[in-house]
Design a protein around this motif. Structure first.
Motif, short mmCIF file in Angstrom:
data_model
loop_
_atom_site.label_atom_id
_atom_site.label_comp_id
_atom_site.label_asym_id
_atom_site.label_seq_id
_atom_site.Cartn_x
_atom_site.Cartn_y
_atom_site.Cartn_z
N LYS A 168 -1.96 2.96 -2.79
CA LYS A 168 -3.37 2.59 -2.68
C LYS A 168 -3.48 1.37 -1.77
N ARG A 169 -4.70 1.14 -1.25
CA ARG A 169 -4.92 0.03 -0.32
C ARG A 169 -4.96 -1.29 -1.08
N GLY B 97 0.81 -1.21 0.00
CA GLY B 97 0.00 0.00 0.00
C GLY B 97 0.84 1.25 0.00
#
Length: 795
Positions: A431-432, A426
């Motif tokens: 981003k997750r 991440g």
């Protein structure tokens, strides 16, 4: 979907209905326009590059010529200093000194000044020395050397070292010719080097006859009297300028050298190659002696041919490329429809192939189950396992019925490991990333690389594996799932851990050993390499161990230039004899400067050839410094700071040994402080010590750098004066005596001393010289002290 519903565009912007001829014409015009722009920019860049290349050639040629002119001046000055420092120069000494100087000079000569009344005796003396008749000569009207008439003064060539095959014009009177006379007069007047006007040289081959005469006056050492002769360099401009430069057919430059001091502005040298039709020109000024020469450089035909423009090639290639591109687009557009028909035919064929692939699917499953040492697991897009081969069953303990359609790939991994990997991804990707996808997402720095993971077996025990994951695509290129391949690395990891433990132990042991430990090899191809280098090696040489293992020659770059060849030779000798290697040498470090290093190593012969050393190096700079300090203390008087009796005796023996080999002069000055016991008795020993220190300071200021000042003991001192005769030593002693009498010393007043001077005689030793100096001091004491006494003449 029917094919007619899809209307793609060729290259993304050309519709398939567009006319093929129109597309080809537009592309051709655009290509020609772009070619013209590139050609214009290239031509402008070409002009700049040509000017830059020409200026670089001009600067290089000027620098080379100026260095040659300066080199001739330096060589002639060295010959003049040779005469100045010699009382008399024989022909053999002249030839031996000038032979190495003959570089780009036709000849070197020595011409003394001879006056009218000296001529007869001079000619007889030279004839006796040479064994042949010698006459002072000059050129007659026929251009031949003939005896010179009577004049007040002559400057005949006495010695000559030449490269000419015609021999040397010995006896040629330089004052008989106006150009040479003017050059000698300018050299005599200025006392420096003088250069003649362009002339035809005598005794030189016709091809090298055009040149100049470089003259330097030779006077006595005082330099106040007129010169008693001249040293000359006969310089052919063709040899000086053209030797070592490219030959005319390959020379990029056309040179012309003109003497600016010449009223006729005659050309001293000019290249015979062809000048290019170019506005480029370079002008520089060269100096030789007291003349300035104008150097003009122009590009030659060779330069013009080597720097031709590529404009025509660009225009031709650009036009051809534009034509080819337009023809290619014409072919693409015209055959678009035929390609669509071929696509329809291929679609039918692909459907038949689909049926064949379904049959091969069963075969593939059999292959997967046959791979019993590798776990192969496939999932759908949700991560649910749909393929679990026999190798996975054996590795994890699950059966295919327990896993397929029931478990996900995430459930087989260690949960904490997935969460840590998810957080790291991440941060890297911005981003997750869900934990369920962490094992399938690749980081930017490790694309398509196998990673190590921990799986959970059916009995709950962990298993270390390497995993390689990839996506599964269907026949249409659509993403349908993932494929993971696992390899058990438990035994491999145990082996790596054992090796790591051994490396840590070795590193810990080497860290506690002073200095550095190494393994070094010398291979048959003279390849020097460090197999192992401890962290101590980095401290010793200030080089990272990784760099040492890449290139062992970095160590030799650190070794002092005066020691590096000795170290290399000792390493090779150790390899040849398989003997123990031990050396002490200096290194020059970027941060700590000069350090002393001691190295020892034991060699062994390698089976494939070459030698392997096991050894260590250590820093012994502190030990060397202590040795130097002890040596300095052993030869220094602790009270006054000057040399002591031991150093004086060693130095005196060395000087006498040198004089026995080379001859020369040597004197000593002995001095004894007058009434020094009264000073100690009246003022105390502390004041007496201060008087000794002040006396040493005053005398040291008056001595030359070559003199040696020593304390023999008590109030007795000695000055050793190398290359000094009795008269010079007496003068120096008088100067030292005056320096003591002119200023008082607090608090005792004026302190005087009795001086004795003695000079070395070839038939005596150290004791005889010192005895005569001591006798002179005794005479000074008996005569009332506070005086300088020279040694008594030999009876």
């Amino acid at each position: 979907m029917p094919l007619q519903a899809v209307r793609p565009k060729i290259l993304g912007f050309i519709s398939e209905q567009a006319s093929a001829w129109l597309v080809a014409l537009v592309v051709l015009l655009a290509g020609c326009t772009l070619t013209g722009i590139v050609a214009w920019a290239t031509h402008d860049l070409y002009q700049q590059q040509v000017r830059q290349r020409f200026q670089l050639l001009v600067n290089e040629r000027y620098t080379r010529l100026q260095e040659r002119f300066e080199d001739q001046e330096q060589r002639l000055n060295s010959l003049r200093r040779f005469f100045l420092n010699s009382q008399q120069v024989s022909r053999e000494e002249f030839d031996g000194f000038t032979q190495p100087l003959l570089l780009r000079a036709r000849a070197y000569a020595w011409a003394p000044r001879v006056f009218r009344e000296q001529r007869s005796e001079f000619e007889r003396q030279v004839s006796r020395d040479r064994g042949v008749d010698f006459v002072i000569r000059e050129l007659n009207t026929a251009g031949e050397l003939a005896p010179a008439p009577q004049r007040d003064e002559y400057v005949p060539v006495l010695y000559s070292q030449t490269q000419s095959l015609l021999g040397s014009p010995l006896g040629f009177d330089l004052l008989a010719q106006p150009l040479r006379r003017a050059t000698l007069e300018r050299a005599q007047k200025s006392g420096r080097l003088a250069v003649s006007q362009p002339m035809q040289l005598v005794g030189v081959e016709p091809a090298y006859a055009a040149g100049v005469l470089l003259v330097a006056p030779v006077s006595n050492q005082a330099g106040n009297d007129p010169p008693y002769g001249y040293v000359m360099a006969v310089i052919s401009m063709r040899q000086l300028v053209a030797d070592g430069l490219p030959k005319s057919p390959r020379d990029n430059l056309v040179m012309q050298i003109v003497d600016t001091s010449d009223v006729q502005q005659r050309v001293l040298y000019e290249s015979n190659n062809v000048v290019a039709d170019s506005p480029l020109v370079g002008a520089r000024r060269l100096t030789l002696g007291d003349h300035v020469y104008a150097l003009t450089l122009r590009p030659s035909k060779v330069f013009e041919l080597a720097n031709h423009s590529s404009l025509s090639a660009i225009l031709i290639m650009g036009g051809l490329l534009s034509l080819l591109l337009s023809a290619l687009l014409y072919v693409l557009v015209s055959q678009r429809q035929r390609a669509l028909k071929l696509v329809e035919q291929r679609t039918v064929q692909l459907r038949l192939r689909e049926q064949e692939l379904r049959g091969a699917h069963g075969q593939l499953r059999s292959v997967l189950n046959a791979a019993t040492q590798v776990a192969i697991i496939a999932t759908d897009l949700r991560g649910v396992i749909n393929t679990f081969n026999a190798g996975a069953e054996k590795m994890l303990g699950f059966t295919a019925d327990q896993v397929v359609g029931k478990l996900t790939l995430e459930s087989l991994h260690l949960a904490t490991e997935l969460e840590m990997r998810s957080a790291k991804l991440g941060v890297a990707l911005g981003k997750r990333i869900p934990a369920s996808q962490a094992m399938l997402v690749e980081s930017p720095d490790s694309l398509h690389e196998a990673r190590e993971w921990t799986l959970i077996r059916e009995d709950g025990s962990p298993l270390n594996v390497n995993m390689l994951g990839t996506v599964l695509l269907d026949d249409h290129g659509l993403w349908v799932g993932h494929l993971a391949i696992y390899l058990d690395v438990t035994e491999q990891k145990r082996a790596y851990e054992a090796l790591a433990a051994r490396d840590r132990l070795l590193k810990k042991l080497s860290a506690h050993v002073p200095g550095g430990i190494f393994q070094f090899t010398l291979e048959p191809q003279d390849n020097w390499r460090f197999i192992y280098a401890s962290d101590g090696m980095r401290d010793i040489y200030e080089i990272e161990t990784g760099l040492l293992q890449q290139d062992a020659k970095r160590v030799f770059e650190r070794i002092h230039p005066l020691d590096v060849e000795r170290v290399r030779a000792s390493v090779r000798l150790s390899a040849l004899q398989l003997s123990h290697w031990r050396e002490e040498y200096r290194v020059l470090l970027p941060q700590r400067g000069l350090r002393w290093i001691r190295g020892e190593a034991t060699p062994e012969e390698l089976p494939g050839g070459g030698t392997l050393w096991h050894g260590y190096v250590s820093d012994i700079s502190d030990l060397k410094r202590v040795e130097e300090e002890l040596r300095a203390l052993s030869i220094t008087d602790s009270l006054t700071g000057i040399h002591n009796r031991r150093y004086f005796q060693d130095r005196l023996r060395a000087e006498i040994a040198r004089l026995n080999r080379t001859h020369g002069a040597l004197s000593v000055i002995m001095l004894d402080i007058d009434h020094f016991k009264r000073i100690n008795d009246k003022h105390g020993h502390a004041v007496g010590d201060a008087v000794l220190q002040e006396l040493c300071a005053r005398i040291s200021q008056r001595l030359r750098r070559t003199d040696v000042f020593c304390r023999l003991g008590g109030e007795e001192f000695m000055v050793l004066c190398p290359t000094t005769d009795a008269e010079q030593a007496y003068s120096l002693a008088t100067d030292l005596w005056q320096s003591l009498r002119t200023a008082p010393m607090d608090p005792v007043g004026v302190v005087t001393a009795s001086f004795g001077v003695a000079s070395w005689r070839g038939d005596e030793g150290v004791d005889g010289l010192l005895l005569r100096a001591d006798s002179a001091v005794y005479v000074a004491k008996q005569a009332g002290r506070d005086r300088v006494e020279a040694e008594r003449a030999r009876a």
